[in-house]
Design a protein around this motif. Structure first.
Motif, PDB file in Angstrom:
ATOM      1  N   TRP A 131       3.022   6.226 -17.873  1.00 53.31           N
ATOM      2  CA  TRP A 131       3.076   4.675 -18.716  1.00 53.31           C
ATOM      3  C   TRP A 131       4.378   4.023 -17.543  1.00 53.31           C
ATOM      4  N   LEU A 132       5.351   4.658 -17.003  1.00 54.24           N
ATOM      5  CA  LEU A 132       6.899   4.392 -15.825  1.00 54.24           C
ATOM      6  C   LEU A 132       5.737   3.854 -15.074  1.00 54.24           C
ATOM      7  N   SER A 133       4.632   5.090 -14.503  1.00 54.72           N
ATOM      8  CA  SER A 133       4.021   4.636 -13.261  1.00 54.72           C
ATOM      9  C   SER A 133       3.868   3.104 -13.032  1.00 54.72           C
ATOM     10  N   TYR A 134       2.906   2.516 -13.379  1.00 52.75           N
ATOM     11  CA  TYR A 134       2.284   1.350 -13.604  1.00 52.75           C
ATOM     12  C   TYR A 134       2.867   0.404 -14.271  1.00 52.75           C
ATOM     13  N   PHE A 135       4.301   0.019 -15.211  1.00 55.05           N
ATOM     14  CA  PHE A 135       4.162  -0.741 -15.982  1.00 55.05           C
ATOM     15  C   PHE A 135       5.346  -0.750 -15.656  1.00 55.05           C
ATOM     16  N   ARG A 136       6.431   0.357 -14.272  1.00 59.18           N
ATOM     17  CA  ARG A 136       8.191   0.221 -14.105  1.00 59.18           C
ATOM     18  C   ARG A 136       7.705  -0.060 -12.428  1.00 59.18           C
ATOM     19  N   TRP A 137       8.880  -0.813 -11.834  1.00 65.42           N
ATOM     20  CA  TRP A 137       8.277  -0.734 -10.255  1.00 65.42           C
ATOM     21  C   TRP A 137       7.360  -1.360  -9.263  1.00 65.42           C
ATOM     22  N   GLN A 138       7.456  -2.847 -10.344  1.00 65.18           N
ATOM     23  CA  GLN A 138       5.657  -3.521  -9.593  1.00 65.18           C
ATOM     24  C   GLN A 138       6.517  -4.267  -8.512  1.00 65.18           C
ATOM     25  N   PHE A 187      11.999   9.477 -12.123  1.00 64.22           N
ATOM     26  CA  PHE A 187      13.074   8.397 -12.181  1.00 64.22           C
ATOM     27  C   PHE A 187      13.866   7.616 -11.575  1.00 64.22           C
ATOM     28  N   GLY A 188      14.791   8.582 -11.003  1.00 68.25           N
ATOM     29  CA  GLY A 188      15.772   7.913 -10.137  1.00 68.25           C
ATOM     30  C   GLY A 188      14.915   8.422  -8.503  1.00 68.25           C
ATOM     31  N   VAL A 189      14.405   9.253  -8.217  1.00 66.91           N
ATOM     32  CA  VAL A 189      13.597   8.284  -6.663  1.00 66.91           C
ATOM     33  C   VAL A 189      12.514   7.409  -6.702  1.00 66.91           C
ATOM     34  N   SER A 190      12.011   7.410  -7.744  1.00 66.16           N
ATOM     35  CA  SER A 190      10.947   6.231  -7.886  1.00 66.16           C
ATOM     36  C   SER A 190      11.957   5.006  -8.248  1.00 66.16           C
ATOM     37  N   SER A 191      13.502   4.705  -8.488  1.00 68.13           N
ATOM     38  CA  SER A 191      14.496   3.724  -8.583  1.00 68.13           C
ATOM     39  C   SER A 191      14.373   3.244  -7.264  1.00 68.13           C
ATOM     40  N   ILE A 192      15.230   4.825  -6.553  1.00 66.45           N
ATOM     41  CA  ILE A 192      16.069   4.108  -5.129  1.00 66.45           C
ATOM     42  C   ILE A 192      14.471   4.015  -4.776  1.00 66.45           C
ATOM     43  N   LEU A 193      13.933   4.446  -4.409  1.00 67.68           N
ATOM     44  CA  LEU A 193      12.127   3.630  -3.937  1.00 67.68           C
ATOM     45  C   LEU A 193      11.921   2.575  -3.560  1.00 67.68           C
ATOM     46  N   PHE A 194      12.069   2.041  -5.202  1.00 69.09           N
ATOM     47  CA  PHE A 194      11.994   0.795  -5.401  1.00 69.09           C
ATOM     48  C   PHE A 194      12.620  -0.179  -4.521  1.00 69.09           C
ATOM     49  N   ILE A 195      14.577   0.512  -4.875  1.00 72.39           N
ATOM     50  CA  ILE A 195      14.655  -0.709  -4.105  1.00 72.39           C
ATOM     51  C   ILE A 195      15.460  -0.849  -2.965  1.00 72.39           C
ATOM     52  N   GLN A 196      14.358   0.275  -1.973  1.00 71.47           N
ATOM     53  CA  GLN A 196      14.447  -0.526  -0.838  1.00 71.47           C
ATOM     54  C   GLN A 196      13.155  -1.292  -0.237  1.00 71.47           C
ATOM     55  N   TYR A 197      12.361  -0.660  -0.970  1.00 68.34           N
ATOM     56  CA  TYR A 197      11.034  -1.271  -1.060  1.00 68.34           C
ATOM     57  C   TYR A 197      10.783  -3.407  -1.175  1.00 68.34           C
ATOM     58  N   ARG A 198      12.309  -3.426  -2.587  1.00 66.09           N
ATOM     59  CA  ARG A 198      12.261  -4.876  -2.230  1.00 66.09           C
ATOM     60  C   ARG A 198      13.488  -4.802  -1.540  1.00 66.09           C
ATOM     61  N   ARG A 216       0.469  -1.284  -0.602  1.00 68.86           N
ATOM     62  CA  ARG A 216       0.562   0.316   0.083  1.00 68.86           C
ATOM     63  C   ARG A 216       0.397   1.129  -0.074  1.00 68.86           C
ATOM     64  N   ILE A 217       2.071   1.355   0.801  1.00 71.83           N
ATOM     65  CA  ILE A 217       3.041   2.528   1.167  1.00 71.83           C
ATOM     66  C   ILE A 217       4.020   2.177  -0.769  1.00 71.83           C
ATOM     67  N   HIS A 218       3.749   1.016  -1.113  1.00 71.59           N
ATOM     68  CA  HIS A 218       4.572   1.595  -2.601  1.00 71.59           C
ATOM     69  C   HIS A 218       3.930   2.380  -3.558  1.00 71.59           C
ATOM     70  N   LEU A 219       2.376   1.453  -3.193  1.00 77.41           N
ATOM     71  CA  LEU A 219       1.333   2.599  -4.097  1.00 77.41           C
ATOM     72  C   LEU A 219       1.111   3.759  -4.352  1.00 77.41           C
ATOM     73  N   VAL A 220       0.513   3.963  -2.445  1.00 74.54           N
ATOM     74  CA  VAL A 220       0.576   5.045  -2.756  1.00 74.54           C
ATOM     75  C   VAL A 220       1.689   6.774  -2.969  1.00 74.54           C
ATOM     76  N   THR A 221       2.671   5.536  -2.911  1.00 73.11           N
ATOM     77  CA  THR A 221       4.107   6.474  -3.507  1.00 73.11           C
ATOM     78  C   THR A 221       4.149   6.698  -4.349  1.00 73.11           C
ATOM     79  N   LYS A 222       3.572   5.372  -5.685  1.00 75.06           N
ATOM     80  CA  LYS A 222       4.450   5.816  -7.757  1.00 75.06           C
ATOM     81  C   LYS A 222       3.167   7.050  -7.541  1.00 75.06           C
ATOM     82  N   ARG A 223       2.114   7.033  -7.025  1.00 72.96           N
ATOM     83  CA  ARG A 223       1.302   7.830  -7.134  1.00 72.96           C
ATOM     84  C   ARG A 223       1.319   9.542  -7.059  1.00 72.96           C
ATOM     85  N   LEU A 224       1.559   9.011  -5.276  1.00 75.50           N
ATOM     86  CA  LEU A 224       2.298  10.988  -5.665  1.00 75.50           C
ATOM     87  C   LEU A 224       3.679  11.413  -6.305  1.00 75.50           C
TER      88      LEU A 224
END
Length: 401
Positions: free
Chosen positions: A345-352, A201-212, A147-155
């Motif tokens: 497009w990136l916000s949905y299809f990437r960093w799933q 792109f950079g912030v989303s990638s960093i947040l995804f690495i932390q999430y993973r 849920r946090i990851h989804l909210v962060t991506k939309r934000l």
């Protein structure tokens, strides 16, 4: 009337089955349900089992190892009080009828099946509540992280789209005044959009690495704890199976004592196997629930991603163009639209959610599984050896006469 009267025996609720007469179409009358064994009767003040283990951070481990309500030494002790405690736990599972209509339910909406299943396990296996709590907390953390990851991506999507719109609005006016010319202002606005896209792109990638990393770390930690518990259950199972034969020297002249000890150890073997089975079933139920939640959260993402984009488009399209610079604003508006579509497009299809990575780190294949105990053949082999020794004993005694 004599108790040997067949008609009177047929009326008795505990009478043996009465065979049908040859050629008769009347079905065989089966034996009625006997009174429940010890420990099976309902307790008057029976408490409703919890719908789920408590979400706490109580550690499983101490300096002495895994904490459990029953110490390992109590399983194989000869102390009657300790054996009674273990036997009561065994009765919780084997001698308790399944609630077809759960006693805790009211006239309101019945429990979901996973809640019903969890309640029944909580009541029948209180000894493993700690490890089930860890499995339950793992599933809830997976959902919280999702849920946090989804909210962060939309934000981040909404912030990037807002920044694109701000660049397009400020470009023909403020930026042109700063740079002293219309082309320079438009160029600065386009540069700002590119920087915004890079930051997104950079912030989303960093947040995804932390999430993973959090998903994988939690999966590895849970796997280690489950492996430790299942190995201990396997060791208890192996010891209980062996002690039934080893007790022969201890009860050399006490056949009834050896029989009672073997009875307790056989029930213990079956109960430990049941604990392993339902621990595995509980983990399966929790992971099934997390997969279902992930499925529905993906639909939430499918709805919210275009929704954020459409709201942005509606506001951005209705925004009035600056006086005297409408041409430059429309150009920047078109560029912002292209970048907004790309970011969405990136916000949905990437960093799933990396389900495969979690599955690999959880390492279910490395767990000690219920099937590896081979409970049926273990108990069957024990009976086989006893039958063989009984026949050998009879042969020896007859030959000595």
């Amino acid at each position: 009337m004599s108790h040997d009267d067949p008609h009177q025996a047929a009326k008795s609720p505990l009478a043996p089955p009465t065979p049908a007469e040859p050629g008769s179409a009347e079905p065989v009358v089966g034996q009625a349900n006997p009174s429940p064994p010890s420990g099976a009767a309902d307790v008057p003040d029976r408490k409703a089992p919890a719908a789920a283990p408590a979400r706490n951070t109580r550690p499983l481990r101490s300096d002495d190892g895994i904490l459990r309500p029953i110490q390992e030494s109590d399983y194989f002790t000869l102390d009657p009080a300790a054996i009674a405690v273990i036997s009561a736990n065994i009765d919780q599972y084997f001698n308790q009828a399944l609630d077809i209509f759960p006693f805790w339910e009211t006239e309101n909406k019945p429990d979901r099946f996973h809640v019903l299943f969890s309640r029944q396990i909580e009541e029948r296996f209180p000894v493993d509540e700690d490890i089930r709590g860890r499995i339950y907390n793992y599933g809830r953390r997976m959902f919280d992280f999702l849920r946090i990851h989804l909210v962060t991506k939309r934000l981040t999507q909404a912030l990037a789209l807002t920044a694109f719109a701000a660049m397009a609005i400020l470009g023909p006016g403020v930026f042109a005044e700063w740079t002293g010319g219309q082309p320079q202002g438009l160029g600065l606005a386009v540069l700002g959009m590119l920087i915004t896209a890079g930051l997104f792109f950079g912030v989303s990638s960093i947040l995804f690495i932390q999430y993973r990393f959090r998903l994988e770390n939690d999966s590895y930690e849970l796997s280690r704890e489950v492996v430790q518990r299942t190995r201990e259950l396997q060791n208890l199972f192996t010891n209980a199976r062996a002690l039934s034969d080893q007790a022969e020297t201890q009860f050399a002249t006490d056949g009834k004592g050896w029989g009672q000890r073997a009875l307790y150890l056989t029930r213990l073997v079956m109960w430990i196997g049941a604990r392993m089975e339902y621990l595995e079933k509980y983990a399966q139920m929790v992971l099934w629930r997390t997969r279902r939640e992930r499925y529905w959260m993906r639909w939430v993402g499918r709805i919210t991603t275009p929704l954020v984009l459409l709201v942005w488009l509606a506001v951005f399209a209705a925004w009035p163009a600056p006086a005297g610079n409408e041409g430059g604003f429309r150009v920047l508006q078109a560029i912002a639209l292209v970048m907004g579509l790309g970011v969405s497009w990136l916000s949905y299809f990437r960093w799933q959610t990396p389900t495969a990575a979690v599955k690999d780190k959880l390492g279910v294949d490395g767990w000690v599984r219920y099937a590896s105990l081979d409970v049926d053949n273990t108990i069957g082999d024990q009976v086989r050896r006893d039958k063989e020794r009984l026949v050998e004993y009879r042969i020896l005694t007859r030959g000595g006469r």
